[in-house]
Design an enzyme around this catalytic site. Structure first.
Site, short mmCIF file in Angstrom:
data_model
loop_
_atom_site.label_atom_id
_atom_site.label_comp_id
_atom_site.label_asym_id
_atom_site.label_seq_id
_atom_site.Cartn_x
_atom_site.Cartn_y
_atom_site.Cartn_z
N CYS A 154 0.50 -0.98 0.00
CA CYS A 154 -0.17 0.39 0.27
C CYS A 154 0.82 1.08 0.08
O CYS A 154 1.86 1.73 0.33
CB CYS A 154 -1.07 0.12 0.97
SG CYS A 154 -0.10 0.44 2.89
N ASP A 210 6.09 -10.21 33.21
CA ASP A 210 6.22 -11.10 32.38
C ASP A 210 8.10 -11.07 31.79
O ASP A 210 7.58 -9.94 31.46
CB ASP A 210 5.09 -10.97 30.99
CG ASP A 210 5.38 -12.64 29.72
OD1 ASP A 210 6.41 -13.03 29.95
OD2 ASP A 210 4.71 -12.55 28.96
#
EC number: 6.3.5.13
Length: 415
Positions: free
Chosen positions: A223, A339
């Site tokens: 694009c 995490d």
């Protein structure tokens, strides 16, 4: 301001002062929290009548905010949340504490940018970068870009200073084709400071095509999304402005990334009418940012503290650090994100060949990652043990949020 807002502002300042006096922090959060409980519209009331710059992104917000506040300070007093409290409570506390100032430069957590745009109606917003951060609770990077994009469409009159090198930022600033940017909207000011971390922007957020890169250019293969031509560019040890004039930037802060932060600060200050020649000397007065980059002498060691919280910022920290003994410290408490799997996105190979020490609550997670990366290391349980384990001279310390604060506390010094 309305009477309720005046009372809320006064109580906010008092609560923040009591927090500081009690040694419970700088009061940036508690003061704003109490003020907003009394008057939920307090931030909007405090922002009214000021020309405000907002600075947001995953990395570099605090440093760029400090540099921008210094640059805008050419014009007069500037309110700012210099300690990094970057949510509405921190903004409220900073503005209440500053009193009546004509200008404000506020660091904004990227999740809260839409909310703060609504409350403050800023003169300009600076968008630095987007990358993965705190995987257990933060939005996926493309989702964050979409959040920004939707917010900016609702505020077409705001000036935007944005990073031309980050495809996610460029897409966020580009209105959807169904809602083109208004003809009377201010043009976007683009800066180029480089983007060393590419792993969160290989896929086009518009069409899903691949992003190709050659030198400093990038484009989507599916694009029209591509890198815009920047107006402000980092070149050598300075910055090119939109007129083509080059300004040497002399900073006390290390690394090329901070010259990029300085370029952003100069671009933002220019939207207020500040000339780069007047602002650039101010940038050299910034020596430490909430303890980051601070240098402390202890037991014959020159200790420098660097904060790194996610893969992109660790990459920059390795670039800033000298080839010297290096202590790495990792925690996984609430402010850090729970995490630690992101450690496997960091390439620790640049540390090979130097003495590496590790510590922190999650030192063993770090140990596994270093083993995989074939980086020898020594585990130490305390900062004092690390200092004793290296020869006199430079000691680089790279740590995430709470580990960084733990080390500052062990140094027993306000930085």
């Amino acid at each position: 301001m309305p009477l309720r807002a005046k009372v809320a502002s006064s109580v906010s300042r008092t609560a923040a002062a009591l927090s500081r006096a009690a040694g419970r922090g700088d009061g940036s959060v508690i003061g704003g929290w109490i003020g907003l409980k009394i008057d939920p519209e307090l931030l909007a009331h405090l922002a009214a009548g000021r020309a405000i710059a907002l600075v947001s992104g995953t990395n570099g917000k605090t440093t760029t905010t400090r540099l921008t506040a210094a640059a805008v300070g050419v014009l007069g007093p500037v309110a700012t949340n210099s300690f990094g409290a970057n949510m509405p409570t921190g903004h409220t506390s900073a503005l209440a504490k500053a009193g009546s100032t004509p200008y404000a430069v506020l660091e904004v957590d990227e999740h809260y940018l839409p909310q703060v745009l609504e409350a403050t109606e800023p003169h300009v917003v600076a968008l630095l970068n987007l990358s993965r951060d705190q995987l257990d609770r933060a939005k996926e990077v493309a989702m964050m870009a979409q959040l920004w994009r939707a917010a900016l469409v609702r505020h077409p009159a705001i000036r935007i200073v944005a990073n031309a090198d980050d495809p996610m930022v460029v897409w966020a600033v580009t209105p959807p084709s169904a809602e083109p940017r208004r003809a009377d909207a201010p043009p976007v000011t683009w800066f180029s400071a480089g983007q060393r971390w590419h792993d969160d922007s290989w896929v086009c957020p518009e069409c899903g095509g691949s992003i190709e890169r050659v030198d400093d250019q990038w484009w989507c293969t599916g694009c029209p999304l591509r890198r815009p031509e920047p107006h402000w560019v980092v070149e050598d040890e300075g910055v090119l402005d939109p007129t083509g004039a080059w300004h040497k930037v002399v900073l006390q802060l290390p690394g090329r990334v901070n010259i990029g932060n300085a370029a952003t600060a100069l671009a933002v200050a220019a939207t207020f009418g500040v000339r780069p020649t007047d602002a650039v000397s101010r940038l050299g007065g910034v020596a430490s940012v909430a303890g980051r980059y601070a240098q402390v002498s202890k037991d014959g060691r020159n200790i420098r503290l660097l904060l790194a919280k996610n893969p992109a910022s660790w990459l920059e920290a390795f670039d800033m650090a000298d080839d010297a003994p290096t202590l790495l410290s990792i925690n996984a408490r609430d402010p850090d994100g729970l995490d630690t799997s992101w450690l496997f996105d960091v390439d620790f190979a640049p540390l090979r060949g130097r003495q590496v020490l590790i510590t922190g609550d999650r030192a063993y997670d770090l140990a596994v990652r270093l083993e995989v990366n074939e980086v020898p290391f020594q585990h130490v349980r305390t900062f004092a043990e690390a200092v004793a384990g290296v020869p006199p001279g430079r000691l680089e310390v790279i740590a995430n949020y709470t580990a960084f604060q733990d080390i500052r506390a062990e140094l027993n010094r306000v930085l």
